[in-house]
Design an enzyme around this catalytic site. Structure first.
Site, PDB file in Angstrom:
ATOM      1  N   ASN A 265       3.443   4.432  -6.688  1.00  0.00           N
ATOM      2  CA  ASN A 265       2.153   3.909  -7.578  1.00  0.00           C
ATOM      3  C   ASN A 265       2.638   3.106  -8.656  1.00  0.00           C
ATOM      4  O   ASN A 265       3.112   3.707  -9.979  1.00  0.00           O
ATOM      5  CB  ASN A 265       0.958   3.355  -6.967  1.00  0.00           C
ATOM      6  CG  ASN A 265       0.634   5.267  -7.442  1.00  0.00           C
ATOM      7  OD1 ASN A 265       0.855   5.853  -8.062  1.00  0.00           O
ATOM      8  ND2 ASN A 265      -0.882   4.304  -8.362  1.00  0.00           N
TER       9      ASN A 265
ATOM     10  N   GLU B 126       1.520  -0.211 -11.128  1.00  0.00           N
ATOM     11  CA  GLU B 126      -0.237  -0.463 -11.529  1.00  0.00           C
ATOM     12  C   GLU B 126       0.595  -1.948 -11.972  1.00  0.00           C
ATOM     13  O   GLU B 126       1.590  -1.764 -12.744  1.00  0.00           O
ATOM     14  CB  GLU B 126      -0.742   0.282 -11.719  1.00  0.00           C
ATOM     15  CG  GLU B 126      -1.684   1.451 -10.756  1.00  0.00           C
ATOM     16  CD  GLU B 126      -3.115   1.660 -11.185  1.00  0.00           C
ATOM     17  OE1 GLU B 126      -3.213   1.605 -12.080  1.00  0.00           O
ATOM     18  OE2 GLU B 126      -2.964   2.310  -9.760  1.00  0.00           O
TER      19      GLU B 126
ATOM     20  N   CYS C  12       2.053  -0.246  -3.922  1.00  0.00           N
ATOM     21  CA  CYS C  12       2.160   1.140  -3.931  1.00  0.00           C
ATOM     22  C   CYS C  12       3.154   2.408  -3.469  1.00  0.00           C
ATOM     23  O   CYS C  12       4.158   1.453  -3.895  1.00  0.00           O
ATOM     24  CB  CYS C  12       1.299   1.681  -2.100  1.00  0.00           C
ATOM     25  SG  CYS C  12      -0.480   0.483  -1.412  1.00  0.00           S
TER      26      CYS C  12
ATOM     27  N   GLU D 269       4.116   4.500  -1.386  1.00  0.00           N
ATOM     28  CA  GLU D 269       4.841   4.772  -0.088  1.00  0.00           C
ATOM     29  C   GLU D 269       6.385   3.061   0.218  1.00  0.00           C
ATOM     30  O   GLU D 269       6.963   3.337   0.178  1.00  0.00           O
ATOM     31  CB  GLU D 269       3.838   3.657   0.610  1.00  0.00           C
ATOM     32  CG  GLU D 269       3.048   5.358   0.707  1.00  0.00           C
ATOM     33  CD  GLU D 269       1.925   5.542   0.530  1.00  0.00           C
ATOM     34  OE1 GLU D 269       1.885   4.296  -0.588  1.00  0.00           O
ATOM     35  OE2 GLU D 269       0.899   5.765   0.804  1.00  0.00           O
TER      36      GLU D 269
ATOM     37  N   CYS E 110      -2.004   3.192   2.287  1.00  0.00           N
ATOM     38  CA  CYS E 110      -3.470   1.694   2.972  1.00  0.00           C
ATOM     39  C   CYS E 110      -2.641   1.000   3.850  1.00  0.00           C
ATOM     40  O   CYS E 110      -1.318   1.764   4.703  1.00  0.00           O
ATOM     41  CB  CYS E 110      -3.212   0.736   1.238  1.00  0.00           C
ATOM     42  SG  CYS E 110      -1.715   0.073   1.347  1.00  0.00           S
TER      43      CYS E 110
ATOM     44  N   CYS F 149       0.464  -0.292   3.845  1.00  0.00           N
ATOM     45  CA  CYS F 149       1.741  -0.097   3.715  1.00  0.00           C
ATOM     46  C   CYS F 149       2.056   0.849   5.496  1.00  0.00           C
ATOM     47  O   CYS F 149       3.515   1.100   5.483  1.00  0.00           O
ATOM     48  CB  CYS F 149       1.561   1.761   3.218  1.00  0.00           C
ATOM     49  SG  CYS F 149       1.809   0.916   1.400  1.00  0.00           S
TER      50      CYS F 149
HETATM   51  N1  THU Z   1      -2.083   3.285  -3.995  1.00  0.00           N
HETATM   52  C1  THU Z   1      -1.038   4.471  -3.409  1.00  0.00           C
HETATM   53  O1  THU Z   1       0.045   3.928  -4.331  1.00  0.00           O
HETATM   54  N2  THU Z   1      -0.896   4.242  -1.639  1.00  0.00           N
HETATM   55  C2  THU Z   1      -1.664   4.235  -0.759  1.00  0.00           C
HETATM   56  O2  THU Z   1      -1.130   4.339   0.013  1.00  0.00           O
HETATM   57  C3  THU Z   1      -2.758   3.942  -1.423  1.00  0.00           C
HETATM   58  C4  THU Z   1      -2.980   3.282  -2.773  1.00  0.00           C
HETATM   59  C5  THU Z   1      -2.271   3.149  -5.183  1.00  0.00           C
HETATM   60  C6  THU Z   1      -2.707   1.399  -5.246  1.00  0.00           C
HETATM   61  C7  THU Z   1      -3.649   1.780  -6.336  1.00  0.00           C
HETATM   62  O3  THU Z   1      -2.170   1.693  -8.121  1.00  0.00           O
HETATM   63  C8  THU Z   1      -3.995   3.394  -6.781  1.00  0.00           C
HETATM   64  O4  THU Z   1      -3.803   4.200  -5.469  1.00  0.00           O
HETATM   65  C9  THU Z   1      -5.617   3.324  -6.121  1.00  0.00           C
HETATM   66  O5  THU Z   1      -5.408   2.246  -4.719  1.00  0.00           O
END
Ligand code: THU
Length: 136
Positions: A46, A48, A57, A59, A91, A94
């Site tokens: 991920n 940010e 994300c 994935e 999520c 994804c």
């Molecule tokens: N996140 C992912 O990378 N994948 C997911 O399926 C769930 C959420 C990340 C997004 C954000 O940077 C952190 O996790 C918290 O939500």
């Protein structure tokens, strides 16, 4: 068929790459590892942003990297979330993107830092999928 040994190896790749996540805001690192049809493993984390909605994300980042490298079909996915004890699944956004490139019976494993792991499938995580006919 993907055996447990292959899923263990794939998950190890997800664990390793999770440490490279850029997550200074949530402090929630995620690593994803995709097993491509030809056996190549492609990973993602991920990433940010201070404009929070721009976060991407792990994935989806792994899928975008794989596609850019010419891989369009994936046999398995592993997701590691070392900052949660319990497993955290992909999520909703994804799951939709995963379903573009992986069949419903493809295995998906996710786990946190604890013992518990979830061994699921794309179809289980994203049932009643639709719109694949648009690609024909
Ligand atoms: N996140 C992912 O990378 N994948 C997911 O399926 C769930 C959420 C990340 C997004 C954000 O940077 C952190 O996790 C918290 O939500």
């Amino acid at each position: 068929m993907i055996d447990n040994e292959q899923m263990n190896l794939l998950f190890k790749e997800a664990q390793k790459i999770a440490l490279k996540a850029y997550a200074p805001y949530s402090k929630f690192r995620v690593g994803a590892a995709l097993l491509c049809e030809d056996g190549t493993v492609i990973t993602g984390v991920n990433v940010e942003n201070r404009s929070f909605g721009l976060t991407t994300c792990a994935e989806r980042n792994s899928i975008c990297t794989a596609v850019a490298q010419g891989h369009l079909r994936f046999k398995a996915l592993a997701v590691s979330t070392p900052d949660s004890v319990d497993p955290t699944g992909p999520c909703g956004a994804c799951r939709q993107v995963i379903s573009e490139f992986m069949p419903p019976d493809a295995p998906v494993r996710f786990a946190g830092s604890g013992e518990k792991q979830v061994n699921s499938t794309v179809g289980e995580l994203y049932p009643l999928d639709s719109l694949h006919q648009l690609r024909n």
